[in-house]
Design a protein around this motif. Structure first.
Motif, PDB file in Angstrom:
ATOM      1  N   MET A  40     -41.864 -20.733 -11.055  1.00  0.00           N
ATOM      2  CA  MET A  40     -40.611 -20.445 -11.730  1.00  0.00           C
ATOM      3  C   MET A  40     -40.394 -21.519 -12.792  1.00  0.00           C
ATOM      4  N   TYR A  41     -39.636 -21.165 -13.833  1.00  0.00           N
ATOM      5  CA  TYR A  41     -39.430 -22.079 -14.946  1.00  0.00           C
ATOM      6  C   TYR A  41     -37.947 -22.175 -15.310  1.00  0.00           C
ATOM      7  N   LEU A  42     -37.619 -23.287 -15.955  1.00  0.00           N
ATOM      8  CA  LEU A  42     -36.310 -23.428 -16.579  1.00  0.00           C
ATOM      9  C   LEU A  42     -36.530 -24.057 -17.954  1.00  0.00           C
ATOM     10  N   GLN A  43     -36.396 -23.235 -18.986  1.00  0.00           N
ATOM     11  CA  GLN A  43     -36.486 -23.739 -20.354  1.00  0.00           C
ATOM     12  C   GLN A  43     -35.113 -24.234 -20.761  1.00  0.00           C
ATOM     13  N   MET A  44     -35.038 -25.492 -21.139  1.00  0.00           N
ATOM     14  CA  MET A  44     -33.765 -26.102 -21.486  1.00  0.00           C
ATOM     15  C   MET A  44     -33.797 -26.550 -22.941  1.00  0.00           C
ATOM     16  N   ASN A  45     -32.954 -25.952 -23.743  1.00  0.00           N
ATOM     17  CA  ASN A  45     -32.857 -26.290 -25.162  1.00  0.00           C
ATOM     18  C   ASN A  45     -31.490 -26.895 -25.468  1.00  0.00           C
ATOM     19  N   SER A  46     -31.399 -27.543 -26.614  1.00  0.00           N
ATOM     20  CA  SER A  46     -30.129 -28.145 -27.047  1.00  0.00           C
ATOM     21  C   SER A  46     -29.526 -28.999 -25.946  1.00  0.00           C
ATOM     22  N   LEU A  47     -30.338 -29.817 -25.351  1.00  0.00           N
ATOM     23  CA  LEU A  47     -29.879 -30.640 -24.227  1.00  0.00           C
ATOM     24  C   LEU A  47     -28.819 -31.632 -24.676  1.00  0.00           C
ATOM     25  N   GLN A  48     -27.878 -31.866 -23.777  1.00  0.00           N
ATOM     26  CA  GLN A  48     -26.765 -32.775 -24.032  1.00  0.00           C
ATOM     27  C   GLN A  48     -26.723 -33.849 -22.941  1.00  0.00           C
ATOM     28  N   PRO A  49     -26.107 -34.996 -23.225  1.00  0.00           N
ATOM     29  CA  PRO A  49     -26.046 -36.048 -22.201  1.00  0.00           C
ATOM     30  C   PRO A  49     -25.456 -35.572 -20.874  1.00  0.00           C
ATOM     31  N   GLU A  50     -24.536 -34.624 -20.934  1.00  0.00           N
ATOM     32  CA  GLU A  50     -23.930 -34.125 -19.689  1.00  0.00           C
ATOM     33  C   GLU A  50     -24.890 -33.282 -18.864  1.00  0.00           C
ATOM     34  N   ASP A  51     -26.074 -32.977 -19.406  1.00  0.00           N
ATOM     35  CA  ASP A  51     -27.102 -32.271 -18.634  1.00  0.00           C
ATOM     36  C   ASP A  51     -27.939 -33.233 -17.798  1.00  0.00           C
ATOM     37  N   THR A  52     -27.711 -34.526 -17.956  1.00  0.00           N
ATOM     38  CA  THR A  52     -28.460 -35.525 -17.193  1.00  0.00           C
ATOM     39  C   THR A  52     -28.190 -35.367 -15.707  1.00  0.00           C
ATOM     40  N   ALA A  53     -29.261 -35.236 -14.931  1.00  0.00           N
ATOM     41  CA  ALA A  53     -29.149 -35.023 -13.485  1.00  0.00           C
ATOM     42  C   ALA A  53     -30.548 -34.926 -12.892  1.00  0.00           C
ATOM     43  N   VAL A  54     -30.596 -34.914 -11.576  1.00  0.00           N
ATOM     44  CA  VAL A  54     -31.808 -34.508 -10.881  1.00  0.00           C
ATOM     45  C   VAL A  54     -31.734 -32.988 -10.711  1.00  0.00           C
ATOM     46  N   TYR A  55     -32.777 -32.323 -11.127  1.00  0.00           N
ATOM     47  CA  TYR A  55     -32.825 -30.864 -11.062  1.00  0.00           C
ATOM     48  C   TYR A  55     -33.687 -30.434  -9.877  1.00  0.00           C
ATOM     49  N   TYR A  56     -33.150 -29.493  -9.103  1.00  0.00           N
ATOM     50  CA  TYR A  56     -33.826 -28.993  -7.917  1.00  0.00           C
ATOM     51  C   TYR A  56     -34.058 -27.492  -8.035  1.00  0.00           C
ATOM     52  N   CYS A  57     -35.228 -27.045  -7.577  1.00  0.00           N
ATOM     53  CA  CYS A  57     -35.413 -25.607  -7.436  1.00  0.00           C
ATOM     54  C   CYS A  57     -35.241 -25.233  -5.967  1.00  0.00           C
ATOM     55  N   ALA A  58     -34.845 -23.996  -5.752  1.00  0.00           N
ATOM     56  CA  ALA A  58     -34.542 -23.524  -4.414  1.00  0.00           C
ATOM     57  C   ALA A  58     -34.972 -22.072  -4.272  1.00  0.00           C
ATOM     58  N   ALA A  59     -35.361 -21.710  -3.052  1.00  0.00           N
ATOM     59  CA  ALA A  59     -35.829 -20.353  -2.766  1.00  0.00           C
ATOM     60  C   ALA A  59     -35.082 -19.797  -1.572  1.00  0.00           C
ATOM     61  N   GLY A  60     -34.747 -18.516  -1.640  1.00  0.00           N
ATOM     62  CA  GLY A  60     -34.054 -17.891  -0.538  1.00  0.00           C
ATOM     63  C   GLY A  60     -34.457 -16.445  -0.371  1.00  0.00           C
ATOM     64  N   THR A  61     -34.503 -15.977   0.873  1.00  0.00           N
ATOM     65  CA  THR A  61     -34.862 -14.579   1.146  1.00  0.00           C
ATOM     66  C   THR A  61     -33.638 -13.685   1.232  1.00  0.00           C
TER      67      THR A  61
END
Length: 126
Positions: free
Chosen positions: A79-100
């Motif tokens: 899975m992917y997350l394309q992130m454009n026009s990033l801003q300082p408020e986007d700063t974080a640890v990013y997690y992916c998650a899966a659910g059935t």
């Protein structure tokens, strides 16, 4: 045993782009609805985006609509997350998650997801 491994985080200037990946092993990706969450220091984990099992429907938090794109390649189990026009408020640890059993009305609730990655740091400088 299902494992999720994120990659692609890093340091970028405001206005820049990053592409996060989430590789799934142990089960086929098509088994799961998938999501991205993020957590900034001192804040609660928050929903970023969600994609249904087929990839036909996607959902975003308002602040990233038009800037972020979630996608999945079931053949590559990624899975992917394309992130454009990033801003300082986007700063974080990013997690992916899966659910059935992620119901549509609760895609933003972390408890709906069964498996989580270890996270990847995204830092956006001003």
């Amino acid at each position: 045993q299902v494992q999720l491994v994120e990659s692609g985080g890093g340091l970028v200037q405001a206005g820049g782009s990053l592409r996060l990946s989430c590789a799934v092993s142990g089960r086929t990706l098509s088994t799961y609805a998938m999501g991205w969450f993020r957590q900034a220091p001192g804040k609660e984990r928050e929903f970023v985006a969600h994609i249904r099992r087929s990839g036909g429907h996607t959902y975003y938090r308002d602040s990233v609509k038009g800037r972020f794109t979630i996608s999945r390649d079931n053949a590559k189990n990624t899975m992917y997350l394309q992130m454009n026009s990033l801003q300082p408020e986007d700063t974080a640890v990013y997690y992916c998650a899966a659910g059935t059993g992620v119901i549509l009305s609760s895609i933003g609730n972390p408890t709906q997801y069964d498996y989580w990655g270890q996270g990847t740091q995204v830092t956006v400088s001003s």
